[in-house]
Write an enzyme that holds these catalytic residues in place. Structure first.
Site, short mmCIF file in Angstrom:
data_model
loop_
_atom_site.label_atom_id
_atom_site.label_comp_id
_atom_site.label_asym_id
_atom_site.label_seq_id
_atom_site.Cartn_x
_atom_site.Cartn_y
_atom_site.Cartn_z
CB CYS A 119 0.33 10.83 -18.73
SG CYS A 119 0.76 11.59 -17.16
CD GLU A 132 -0.33 15.85 -17.30
OE1 GLU A 132 -1.07 16.11 -16.35
OE2 GLU A 132 0.06 14.69 -17.58
CG HIS A 168 2.18 6.45 -17.89
ND1 HIS A 168 2.91 7.53 -18.31
CD2 HIS A 168 1.59 6.83 -16.72
CE1 HIS A 168 2.77 8.52 -17.45
NE2 HIS A 168 1.97 8.12 -16.47
N1 CAA Z 1 12.19 0.32 1.93
C1 CAA Z 1 11.70 -0.22 0.77
N2 CAA Z 1 10.44 0.05 0.32
C2 CAA Z 1 9.68 0.89 1.05
C3 CAA Z 1 10.13 1.47 2.25
C4 CAA Z 1 11.46 1.15 2.68
N3 CAA Z 1 11.95 1.67 3.79
N4 CAA Z 1 9.15 2.24 2.74
C5 CAA Z 1 8.10 2.15 1.88
N5 CAA Z 1 8.43 1.33 0.86
C6 CAA Z 1 7.61 0.97 -0.30
C7 CAA Z 1 6.15 0.75 0.01
O1 CAA Z 1 5.92 -0.57 0.47
C8 CAA Z 1 5.52 1.04 -1.34
O2 CAA Z 1 5.71 -0.06 -2.21
P1 CAA Z 1 4.44 -0.92 -2.69
O3 CAA Z 1 3.48 0.06 -3.37
O4 CAA Z 1 5.01 -1.90 -3.65
O5 CAA Z 1 3.85 -1.51 -1.46
C9 CAA Z 1 6.39 2.15 -1.91
O6 CAA Z 1 7.60 2.11 -1.15
C10 CAA Z 1 5.77 3.55 -1.77
O7 CAA Z 1 5.37 3.69 -0.44
P2 CAA Z 1 3.99 4.41 -0.08
O8 CAA Z 1 2.89 3.81 -0.90
O9 CAA Z 1 3.85 4.43 1.39
O10 CAA Z 1 4.34 5.88 -0.62
P3 CAA Z 1 3.51 7.20 -0.48
O11 CAA Z 1 2.15 6.94 0.04
O12 CAA Z 1 4.35 8.16 0.27
O13 CAA Z 1 3.40 7.74 -1.99
C11 CAA Z 1 2.68 7.63 -4.25
C12 CAA Z 1 3.51 6.97 -3.15
C13 CAA Z 1 1.19 7.43 -3.98
C14 CAA Z 1 3.04 6.98 -5.58
C15 CAA Z 1 3.00 9.16 -4.30
O14 CAA Z 1 4.36 9.38 -4.58
C16 CAA Z 1 2.17 9.92 -5.32
O15 CAA Z 1 1.05 10.35 -5.03
N6 CAA Z 1 2.69 10.13 -6.57
C17 CAA Z 1 1.99 10.83 -7.62
C18 CAA Z 1 0.85 10.02 -8.22
C19 CAA Z 1 1.29 8.93 -9.17
O16 CAA Z 1 2.43 8.91 -9.65
N7 CAA Z 1 0.36 8.02 -9.50
C20 CAA Z 1 0.65 6.94 -10.42
C21 CAA Z 1 -0.59 6.44 -11.13
S1 CAA Z 1 -1.42 7.80 -12.00
C22 CAA Z 1 -0.47 8.00 -13.42
O17 CAA Z 1 0.27 7.14 -13.78
C23 CAA Z 1 -0.58 9.29 -14.15
C24 CAA Z 1 0.59 10.14 -13.82
O18 CAA Z 1 1.63 10.09 -14.49
C25 CAA Z 1 0.50 11.01 -12.66
#
Ligand code: CAA
Length: 414
Positions: free
Chosen positions: A115, A83, A251
């Site tokens: 992906c 992609e 994945h």
């Molecule tokens: N200690 C331990 N854990 C902590 C923590 C701390 N101090 N602070 C936060 N966490 C945990 C949270 O509880 C959360 O875990 P859970 O989901 O199990 O509750 C985790 O850390 C992440 O925290 P947030 O959800 O608050 O993180 P965020 O909002 O900043 O972003 C994300 C996370 C949405 C994955 C972001 O990185 C993102 O947008 N990534 C890209 C999108 C992606 O990868 N999507 C996956 C599905 S789509 C797909 O699979 C296709 C692809 O390849 C893209």
């Protein structure tokens, strides 16, 4: 006669640089536990502009051919799932065909569906061989991508890059697929996409997780129905259908996603087999189940990050690298997800020579030979123009993009 088709061998190519997530967390003022425990990622691969999607793909294919003494004349199909291609028209596969010296008489194409593209290519190859149309020829399927969300975005700790090349044939030394069992689930959703002209993906992060889990439920239930009909798994409360798989690879956009996925898969079974979700049972069994069936597949992914099309197959490679001997002759499940979205759950049996065969990929060396970069160096690399790579000679056996002349991308081989 029963046709046996699947993955005979694989090879992995990674960028030279890796960024440790604890360093990134400190620089961003984030608790390192959020990235390492919360997202499950320890390191992410970082490219320089010489390590583009073509260079990574061509390096992986060259390794695949050299390490397995593949006769290029035996290859009749080359498909690249990506992609993050380098041209609106000319496929990455065409560059790879030239770089790897593959023969003229073959089918050569790219597949794009976020992906999921690599899986679409893999299934096309498997069904091409299984149908007999391949006439004894093999296929090379390459998944190559650079996952880029940008500096200081929420997606930043979930970036990565790399390529996985797979030899697909009727000698499935690593993995013989269960033909006709694939479960699918797809829908038109805006969870993650990259409009033309943008280097960075647009993503609705938390919604993308929901879309992934929804797709997993659909694809898994579809697979399970087919597997039950062929008596490959059975509904039993004592051993859930998913527990009848020796391992499951998902994945892996970030490693925690595999944990969420495994919990959802088990929930599908618990809901459907027991008629209700048994929270106490899940509390007792989930950690052991994850450790037994999934943890091995995260050994490489946790040190590379998301490589989009290749993430599932890097997980599969890690699973075999961590414990192929224990999986020989056993059935495993694999789940591919591409945003937008398309997904597939499929299964197969690990080959009897898988433990020796995976050694040919030298995965510990590939992952261990990288150089740790500082956050400042990572940010400098991210700011470089894509068409102006630093003047570095390619490592032996590797390819590097060297620049554009007359609108033509040029590469050097080491
Ligand atoms: N200690 C331990 N854990 C902590 C923590 C701390 N101090 N602070 C936060 N966490 C945990 C949270 O509880 C959360 O875990 P859970 O989901 O199990 O509750 C985790 O850390 C992440 O925290 P947030 O959800 O608050 O993180 P965020 O909002 O900043 O972003 C994300 C996370 C949405 C994955 C972001 O990185 C993102 O947008 N990534 C890209 C999108 C992606 O990868 N999507 C996956 C599905 S789509 C797909 O699979 C296709 C692809 O390849 C893209």
């Amino acid at each position: 006669m029963k046709t046996s088709v699947g993955i005979e061998a694989l090879a992995v190519a990674l960028p030279r640089h890796t960024l440790h997530l604890e360093d990134l967390a400190r620089a961003r003022g984030v608790d390192p536990a959020k990235y390492i425990a919360g997202l499950g990622v320890r390191e992410m691969a970082v490219t320089d502009p010489g390590e583009d999607t073509v260079a990574l793909a061509a390096t992986a294919v060259r390794r695949l051919i050299d390490s397995n003494d593949v006769d290029p004349a035996s290859i009749g199909m080359l498909a690249v799932g990506t992609e993050t291609g380098v041209d609106h028209s000319k496929p990455v596969a065409s560059y790879v065909q030239g770089a790897a010296g593959l023969p003229r008489h073959m089918r050569v194409f790219d597949v794009q569906h976020a992906c999921y593209g690599g899986t679409a290519g893999l299934m096309a190859a498997i069904e091409w061989i299984a149908s007999g149309v391949a006439g004894g020829k093999s296929a090379v399927i390459v998944c190559s991508d650079i996952a880029r969300y940008g500096v200081k975005t929420a997606g930043e700790p979930t970036q990565g890059a790399g390529a996985v090349a797979m030899l697909v044939s009727s000698r499935p030394e690593l993995f013989a697929i269960d033909l006709g069992l694939n479960g699918t689930s797809s829908a038109h959703v805006f969870d993650f996409w990259r409009p033309l002209g943008r280097r960075e993906a647009v993503v609705d992060g938390h919604y993308s997780i929901d879309c992934y889990l929804e797709a997993l439920s659909g694809a898994y239930r579809d697979w399970r129905g087919r597997a039950e009909a062929k008596e490959i798994v059975r509904r039993a409360a004592s051993a859930l259908p998913s527990e009848q798989l020796a391992a499951i690879g998902y994945h892996v956009p970030f490693c925690k996603m595999a944990k969420k996925a495994h919990a959802r898969l088990r929930r599908c079974d618990l809901d459907d087999v027991l008629g209700a979700f048994d929270e106490a049972r899940e509390e007792r069994e989930s950690a052991t189940s994850f450790e037994r069936q999934v943890a091995g597949s995260l050994t490489l992914c946790s040190r590379v990050g998301n490589i989009y099309t290749g993430s599932l197959y890097l997980g599969f490679a890690g699973m075999l690298n961590a414990g192929a001997a224990a999986l020989v002759g056993k059935r495993i499940g694999l789940f591919s997800y591409g945003s937008g979205c398309a997904s597939e759950f499929f299964s197969g049996v690990v080959g009897k020579n898988a433990a020796e065969q995976i050694q040919r990929a030298h995965l510990d060396e590939v992952i261990g030979s990288r150089e740790r970069v500082t956050v400042e160096e990572y940010e400098r690399l991210m700011a470089l123009q894509p068409d102006a790579p630093p003047d570095i000679p390619p490592a032996p056996g590797a390819f590097r993009f060297t620049g554009v002349k007359d609108h033509r991308r040029e590469y050097a081989a080491g």
